[in-house]
Every structure is written in structure tokens, then in C-alpha cells.
Design a protein around this motif. Structure first.
Motif, short mmCIF file in Angstrom:
data_model
loop_
_atom_site.label_atom_id
_atom_site.label_comp_id
_atom_site.label_asym_id
_atom_site.label_seq_id
_atom_site.Cartn_x
_atom_site.Cartn_y
_atom_site.Cartn_z
N SER A 142 -6.37 -2.82 2.15
CA SER A 142 -6.27 -2.44 3.57
C SER A 142 -7.21 -3.29 4.42
O SER A 142 -6.87 -3.65 5.56
CB SER A 142 -6.57 -0.95 3.74
OG SER A 142 -7.89 -0.65 3.34
N LEU B 129 0.82 -1.21 0.00
CA LEU B 129 0.00 0.00 0.00
C LEU B 129 0.85 1.26 0.00
O LEU B 129 0.47 2.29 -0.58
CB LEU B 129 -0.93 -0.01 1.21
CG LEU B 129 -2.08 -1.04 1.13
CD1 LEU B 129 -2.79 -1.17 2.47
CD2 LEU B 129 -3.07 -0.64 0.04
N TYR C 154 -4.99 3.19 6.95
CA TYR C 154 -4.97 3.08 5.49
C TYR C 154 -6.40 3.16 4.93
O TYR C 154 -6.67 3.88 3.96
CB TYR C 154 -4.37 1.73 5.07
CG TYR C 154 -2.86 1.69 4.95
CD1 TYR C 154 -2.15 2.76 4.43
CD2 TYR C 154 -2.16 0.54 5.32
CE1 TYR C 154 -0.77 2.71 4.29
CE2 TYR C 154 -0.77 0.47 5.19
CZ TYR C 154 -0.09 1.55 4.67
OH TYR C 154 1.27 1.50 4.53
N ALA D 10 -7.75 6.32 2.78
CA ALA D 10 -8.11 6.11 1.38
C ALA D 10 -9.55 6.55 1.11
O ALA D 10 -9.83 7.20 0.09
CB ALA D 10 -7.93 4.64 1.00
N TYR E 26 1.96 1.55 -3.57
CA TYR E 26 0.81 1.94 -4.38
C TYR E 26 0.54 3.43 -4.26
O TYR E 26 0.21 4.10 -5.25
CB TYR E 26 -0.43 1.14 -3.98
CG TYR E 26 -1.66 1.53 -4.78
CD1 TYR E 26 -1.87 0.99 -6.04
CD2 TYR E 26 -2.57 2.46 -4.29
CE1 TYR E 26 -2.98 1.36 -6.80
CE2 TYR E 26 -3.67 2.84 -5.03
CZ TYR E 26 -3.87 2.29 -6.28
OH TYR E 26 -4.96 2.68 -7.02
N ASP E 27 0.69 3.97 -3.06
CA ASP E 27 0.46 5.40 -2.85
C ASP E 27 1.42 6.24 -3.68
O ASP E 27 1.04 7.24 -4.27
CB ASP E 27 0.59 5.73 -1.37
CG ASP E 27 0.33 7.19 -1.07
OD1 ASP E 27 -0.84 7.61 -1.19
OD2 ASP E 27 1.29 7.92 -0.74
N SER F 201 -7.24 1.30 -3.13
CA SER F 201 -6.41 0.69 -2.07
C SER F 201 -7.25 0.17 -0.91
O SER F 201 -6.71 -0.54 -0.04
CB SER F 201 -5.39 1.71 -1.55
OG SER F 201 -6.04 2.82 -0.97
N GLY G 76 3.75 -2.58 -5.51
CA GLY G 76 2.70 -1.60 -5.28
C GLY G 76 2.88 -0.36 -6.15
O GLY G 76 1.90 0.20 -6.67
#
Length: 503
Positions: A221, A60, A131, A135, A63-64, A217, A192
């Protein structure tokens, strides 16, 4: 589930006061025939889930990074943002991109104060919740301030996850494959990033596509939070509370045995009690029953561990990793690559290279060791930074040199500082210092990242790209000296043996 395997560790008992004398061994288990990594009973299948769910915190985080690079394009578009506040200033765009970084810094500070009380498992559950909330708030933000708040909340989750995940994996992984599993967490971060770039490129032309990028995401999470709720606590964290007199010794030992059996699976057989007793004896031998004061953190073994851990993550950032990637698109454009006109495609290309090289490091780290990968990889970074500096100084008519320098840098970083930095900081700290020590290392990591990111443009304007890369090259040489003289080899040692023999 109704039963929380950490509850016994948080209970206090009058019997706990004499626990350290109960478990102290007269022998020296680490020096006279301890169990050793080769005799640890484990199965690969049982080791997957205690690695996978914490590693989702790294996924994650990556991914961010990837999705935000695409989300800012969507948010600023008059036709695609789906908002009336799309016309953002450079400062506001900076808040969107760096909001999670500021949150991660706060998360690292919070981890310093609460990590040893909560335990690794509960900290990861809290990270998964943050998270999820971050998100959702970001994806559903009705205006810009709420968007920034969502980014900040998500960032606090990053800070907690990047602190607790390497600790949980290190403390639960079988010694023979510990390096591989912790390095694989870096692979998940890069995975990610590639996923973020990929999903971002798919929906960047969709109305309000940035909302889908951030909202995507949430399922991960939720899976992370449920998985960590199902997993048991770290047996070593429970045993640390036992030797520090924070509960009934027998109750805590039974809980640790139960958690160890769940983590290692049927392969552990009847050896769980023996392993718990051995860990207790080793912890007692190296003096883990004493609490670390603030002053002691910077002296003796604790001070050396801080020097190793914080030094590694500092050099990981100030050798120019964020800045080199900043130049990726222009370097590939100058070399005539058609994909270079699309920053997203360039990012995916480099992300795939990072994945391949990180996978190579994962495959050999427990065979070659940590030092050879660091020394070899950073040596390659020195060469690549010199090539990039030379390209911008006097070889601008030879773009192939810049491409070679760029790819060499990315590849060498991903077999050295990328995975090994996180691996070493999860191994090197003594158990009683691990929570606070790792939080300081994570704080240094994110702080140095912010410093390099925000000082890059002014430095580039002041001295030029060529001199900047030469400066990074000099810093990389200094980091090579630091590795050679300071960093120990931890391959094949249990966490307790690392404390006894390397610090």
C-alpha cells in the motif's frame, strides 16, 4: 514532489467559460480519418508504471480475499490467536470475512460523489492511504470491534481502488494494448489471492499469525501510494474539465500535454499536441462538454452504457462464481485428491489455475477481441454448471465429472467474466459519465457478490446443491443471450470511438 500535476485542472478561471466553442471542430474526427490506434506512439517500457501502480490496488484486493480465509482459522484458535477473545460466534466471524465487502460497498458510493472532482490519480492515492490505515488497524487491533473497524476501512480502500484503477489504466493506456493492460489487472487480483493463500499457509501456525497476514499488505500500500503520487493525472480527465469550462483552456491543454508526455515517454516525440487536439475534437464531437444529470444517466448513450456495464458485472457474480469455489474442497476430496484435505492447498491449486487462464486471456484479448472470449468462456461455464448439477443430482458415483466441471468452470470464468467484465466497464462509459457510471457498476458488482455469498447457504438448504447448480446454469444461458445481443466489440477502438460507434 512539490508540484501536483492535477492542480491546474482544479483551478477555475473566467476564461474557461468559452472553452467548448474554442475546441469544437467542424469536422467529424471519429468518422473521417481520426488518428486511429495504429498511429499512437508509445513504448512498452513507458506504459508499465502507469499500469503497475494502479494495478497494485487490485493485488491488495486479491490478497485480502486470500489472507482472510487463513486469518479466520488463526483468530479462532485458542492456542494460536494470541487473544483472549478468540471464541467468536458465527456472526462475528462473518463480520471479519465480510467487513471489507461492506466497506467496498461504501467506497463505491463515495466514488459516485467524489470521483470526478478528485480525479483518478487522487482517488487512487486515497485508496492507498485507506489500505495502509485499514491494514495497520486490523493487524494491531487490541479487541474485536477495532478489528472489524480495520476491516471496514480496508474495504473502503478496495471500493475506491477497484473504481479508479480501471479508469486510470483505460484512460492512459495506448489503444493497441489497452485490453491487455486492463485484463492484466485481473491477473494481479488473482496473483494477490495466491499470495494471500501462500503467506497465510506459512504463518497460520504462528502465534498471532493473523496479525502478520493482515500486516503484510502495508508495504504494498505504501508503494502504491508513492507511485500514484509520482504519476501524472489522467490527460483525458484534465481535458474533460477543459471542455466543461472548469479552468483556463490553454493551461489545461498544456497540463494534459505534459501528463501525456510523461505517461508515453520519449516515444511520443512531437505528437503529444496533435493527440491532445484530436482527443479534444473527438470529445467535443460526441458532446462531452455537457454534464450528465441523474435523469440522463438512464437514457440514450448513457443508459445503454449502464445496461452494458452493470449487466456484465451482475452476471459476473450471479452465475455462481463464489458458490462454485465454495464446493472446491469437497469435490476434490470426493475424487480422492490428497491435497483436498487441506483447504489452503486446494485454494492455492485453484489460484494457480486461475492465474494461468487469466494470463491466456491477457495474451489474446487484443487479438481475438472481447466478444469471442465472453461467448466462448460463458458457453464453457454453462457446460460446467450442467456437469456439476448432474453430479449432485444422479452422478455422485463419478467424481471425475465433478472435478472436470469444477476445473472447466474456473478456467472458463477466468478467460471471460473474470478479466473481460472489468475491461468492458472501464471502456464502455462516456468520459463525462465514466466516474459515476463505473462507481454504479462497481456497486452492483460488490452488491451482487454479497447477495450470492449470503444467500448461498439458505438456498442450498432449501433446494439442494443439484438444483442450485442447475439454476446457475440457467442464469449463465441468459447471460450468454445478453452478451450476444447487447455487448459490442471494442477491440482496436479509442475510448472516444467506442462512445461514437458502439453506443
Amino acid at each position: 514532489m512539490a508540484h501536483d500535476p492535477e492542480e491546474p485542472a482544479l483551478a477555475s478561471s473566467a476564461k474557461g467559460g468559452g472553452s467548448s466553442t474554442e475546441i469544437r471542430a467542424a469536422r467529424e474526427p471519429l468518422l473521417n480519418g481520426g488518428r486511429g490506434p495504429s498511429s499512437e506512439n508509445y513504448s512498452i517500457s513507458a506504459a508499465i508504471l502507469p499500469f503497475l501502480f494502479p494495478a497494485l490496488g487490485g493485488l491488495l484486493y486479491g490478497y485480502d480475499i486470500g489472507s482472510t480465509s487463513c486469518a479466520t482459522i488463526s483468530i479462532e484458535s485458542a492456542t494460536l490467536s494470541g487473544t483472549s477473545w478468540y471464541d467468536l460466534s458465527s456472526v462475528e466471524i462473518g463480520l471479519v470475512t465480510s467487513g471489507s465487502l461492506y466497506g467496498a460497498l461504501i467506497g463505491s458510493v463515495l466514488a459516485f460523489n467524489v470521483a470526478d472532482f478528485l480525479g483518478r490519480r487522487r482517488e487512487l492515492i486515497a485508496a492507498a492511504l485507506l489500505y495502509l490505515v485499514g491494514a495497520l488497524v486490523t493487524a494491531l487491533a487490541p479487541d474485536f470491534p477495532v478489528l472489524v473497524i480495520g476491516r471496514f476501512v480496508f474495504g473502503i480502500g478496495i471500493g475506491l481502488a477497484m473504481h479508479a484503477a480501471p479508469m486510470y489504466i483505460a484512460e492512459t493506456a495506448p489503444t493497441p494494448i489497452r485490453g491487455r493492460l486492463i485484463s492484466l489487472k485481473e491477473f494481479f487480483i488473482v496473483l494477490g489471492m495466491v499470495a494471500g493463500y501462500g503467506i497465510g499457509s506459512l504463518v497460520v501456525d504462528t502465534l498471532a499469525g493473523w496479525r502478520y497476514m493482515y500486516g503484510a499488505s502495508t508495504p504494498i500500500s505504501i508503494i502504491m501510494g508513492i507511485g500514484m503520487w509520482w504519476l501524472p493525472a489522467s490527460p483525458r480527465w484534465i481535458l474533460l474539465r477543459a471542455i466543461q469550462g472548469k479552468g483556463d483552456i490553454q493551461n489545461l491543454k498544456d497540463t494534459a500535454i505534459h501528463c501525456l508526455c510523461r505517461i508515453r515517454g520519449p516515444a511520443i516525440g512531437d505528437s503529444a499536441l496533435e493527440q491532445v487536439d484530436e482527443i479534444l475534437a473527438e470529445l467535443s464531437y460526441v458532446g462531452e462538454e455537457k454534464k450528465v444529470t441523474i435523469g440522463e444517466m438512464f437514457r440514450g448513450k448513457c443508459g445503454k452504457a449502464l445496461l452494458i456495464g452493470c449487466g456484465l458485472v451482475l452476471f459476473q457474480q450471479i452465475t455462481g462464481q463464489p458458490s462454485v469455489l465454495y464446493y472446491a474442497a469437497s469435490i476434490l476430496q470426493s475424487a480422492g485428491f490428497s491435497a483436498a484435505s487441506d483447504a489452503t492447498r486446494v485454494s492455492i491449486l485453484l489460484g494457480l489455475l486461475k492465474l494461468i487462464m487469466t494470463g491466456a486471456a491477457v495474451g489474446v484479448v487484443d487479438r481475438l477481441g472481447r466478444r469471442p472470449l465472453l461467448l466462448g468462456g460463458v458457453s464453457g461455464m454453462v457446460i460446467s454448471l450442467f456437469l456439476l448439477g448432474s453430479y449432485y443430482m444422479f452422478l455422485d458415483n463419478a467424481p471425475a465429472i465433478a472435478v472436470v466441471g469444477l476445473l472447466l468452470y474456473v478456467g472458463c470464468y477466468q478467460i471471460s467474466y473474470g478479466p473481460i467484465g472489468w475491461l468492458m466497464i472501464s471502456e464502455i462509459f462516456p468520459l463525462r459519465l465514466r466516474g459515476r457510471g463505473l462507481s454504479l457498476a462497481v456497486l452492483v458488482n460488490f452488491g451482487a457478490n454479497a447477495l450470492v455469498t449470503f444467500s448461498f447457504s439458505p438456498l442450498k438448504a432449501l433446494v439442494g446443491a443439484a438444483v442450485l447448480f442447475y439454476i446457475f446454469c440457467g442464469i449463465a444461458v441468459a447471460s450468454l443471450v445478453f452478451i450476444f445481443f447487447i455487448i459490442p466489440e471494442t477491440k482496436g477502438l479509442t475510448l472516444e470511438e467506442i462512445e461514437a460507434k458502439c453506443l
